[in-house]
Design an enzyme around this catalytic site. Structure first.
Site, PDB file in Angstrom:
ATOM      1  N   PHE A   1       0.828  -1.218   0.000  1.00 20.39           N
ATOM      2  CA  PHE A   1       0.000   0.000   0.000  1.00 20.39           C
ATOM      3  C   PHE A   1       0.861   1.266   0.000  1.00 20.39           C
ATOM      4  CE2 PHE A   1      -4.017  -1.894   2.311  1.00 20.39           C
ATOM      5  CZ  PHE A   1      -4.042  -2.946   1.409  1.00 20.39           C
TER       6      PHE A   1
ATOM      7  N   HIS B   1      13.119  -2.380   0.915  1.00 16.50           N
ATOM      8  CA  HIS B   1      12.422  -1.859  -0.263  1.00 16.50           C
ATOM      9  C   HIS B   1      13.241  -0.720  -0.860  1.00 16.50           C
ATOM     10  CE1 HIS B   1       9.430   0.108  -2.782  1.00 16.50           C
ATOM     11  NE2 HIS B   1       8.837  -1.075  -2.822  1.00 16.50           N
TER      12      HIS B   1
ATOM     13  N   GLU C   1      13.084  -5.514  -8.183  1.00 20.78           N
ATOM     14  CA  GLU C   1      12.333  -4.350  -8.673  1.00 20.78           C
ATOM     15  C   GLU C   1      13.316  -3.299  -9.195  1.00 20.78           C
ATOM     16  OE1 GLU C   1       8.333  -4.145  -6.112  1.00 20.78           O
ATOM     17  OE2 GLU C   1       9.933  -2.917  -5.293  1.00 20.78           O
TER      18      GLU C   1
ATOM     19  N   ALA D   1       2.134  -2.083  -6.327  1.00 15.37           N
ATOM     20  CA  ALA D   1       1.540  -1.033  -5.499  1.00 15.37           C
ATOM     21  C   ALA D   1       0.568  -0.173  -6.297  1.00 15.37           C
ATOM     22  CB  ALA D   1       2.649  -0.172  -4.893  1.00 15.37           C
TER      23      ALA D   1
HETATM   24  O1  G3P Z   1       6.626  -2.554  -3.672  1.00 16.83           O
HETATM   25  C1  G3P Z   1       6.047  -2.506  -4.918  1.00 16.83           C
HETATM   26  C2  G3P Z   1       6.674  -1.521  -5.791  1.00 16.83           C
HETATM   27  O2  G3P Z   1       7.765  -0.824  -5.423  1.00 16.83           O
HETATM   28  C3  G3P Z   1       6.259  -1.451  -7.187  1.00 16.83           C
HETATM   29  O3  G3P Z   1       5.453  -0.320  -7.237  1.00 16.83           O
HETATM   30  O4  G3P Z   1       3.755   1.124  -8.141  1.00 16.83           O
HETATM   31  O5  G3P Z   1       5.409   0.055  -9.657  1.00 16.83           O
HETATM   32  O6  G3P Z   1       3.641  -1.324  -8.597  1.00 16.83           O
HETATM   33  P1  G3P Z   1       4.516  -0.122  -8.488  1.00 16.83           P
END
Ligand code: G3P
Length: 225
Positions: free
Chosen positions: A13, A96, A144, A205
């Site tokens: 979130f 993160h 990520e 997110a």
């Molecule tokens: O923790 C999930 C994230 O950093 C990815 O964010 O908004 O690209 O889905 P989003």
């Protein structure tokens, strides 16, 4: 609390305005409804201020967005793994992109989570970093690329190699770790691509939190799983 199963969809979130106060529970309940009606494994990461409240109200796994490598005691403003467990969370994100830690702190957090029976999901920005952090044997590593976070292009189309490469790098260190991917993931096609690339799920997110109809987005996300 239900168990986190794979393939998993973990909804972070973050601290978007949509999930301040009652907004966090509202979204967590939508995630719970979709999980219950479809059998999909969906976990939620509410803002830390709402962690305990959300965990007391929903049956999907609740993860903290962060922990610090601290034991209970003096430590103003820190989030201890012990407090996260007492709040009713099943686990936590660690490292993160928006809340990075030195590698030694990541290792300390993973060990503390293991001792407490908390699921650990360590985030990494690259194949090399994922391989390095795999040495701590967290339950999950979520790769990520920071530049794709919050954008409209999924990591699975912008950089499929990072997903495939992370799966290989992590497996070469510890095959028990489940690799997830995230950044720009918004659709069922993105999730399908992630699984085809070898990931065990996704961490996302904005696609859900900022959607005008989060339930519709969630139902699309889990369409192929
Ligand atoms: O923790 C999930 C994230 O950093 C990815 O964010 O908004 O690209 O889905 P989003």
């Amino acid at each position: 609390m239900t168990d986190l199963r794979y393939p998993a969809v973990i909804v972070n979130f973050k601290v978007y305005s949509q999930v301040e106060g009652q907004g966090a529970l509202r979204l967590a309940k939508i995630c719970g409804k979709v999980a219950e009606e479809t059998g999909a494994s969906i976990a939620v990461c509410p803002p830390i201020a709402e962690l305990s409240y959300v965990a007391s109200q929903v049956s999907v796994p609740v993860l903290s967005q962060n922990v610090d490598p601290r034991k209970p005691g003096s430590g103003t403003g820190y989030t201890t793994p012990s407090a996260v467990k007492s709040a009713g969370a099943s686990g936590t994100l660690i490292n993160h992109s928006e809340n990075r830690k030195p590698a030694e702190d990541v290792g300390a957090c993973v060990s503390m989570c293991r001792e407490l029976g908390l699921i650990s999901c360590v985030c990494a920005e690259s194949i090399a970093k994922a391989g390095e952090l795999a040495a701590f044997s967290p339950d999950m590593i979520a790769v990520e690329p920071p530049e794709l976070i919050g954008g409209d292009i999924s990591v699975t189309s912008a950089d499929p190699g990072i997903v495939r490469g992370t799966v290989a790098a992590v497996e070469s260190v510890d095959r028990r770790i489940s690799v997830l991917c995230g950044a720009g993931v918004k659709t069922g096609e993105d999730v399908k691509a992630a699984l085809e690339l070898g990931a065990k799920g996704v961490l996302l997110a904005s696609g859900v939190v900022k959607a005008s109809d989060p339930e519709a987005v969630l139902r699309d996300l889990i369409r192929y799983i």
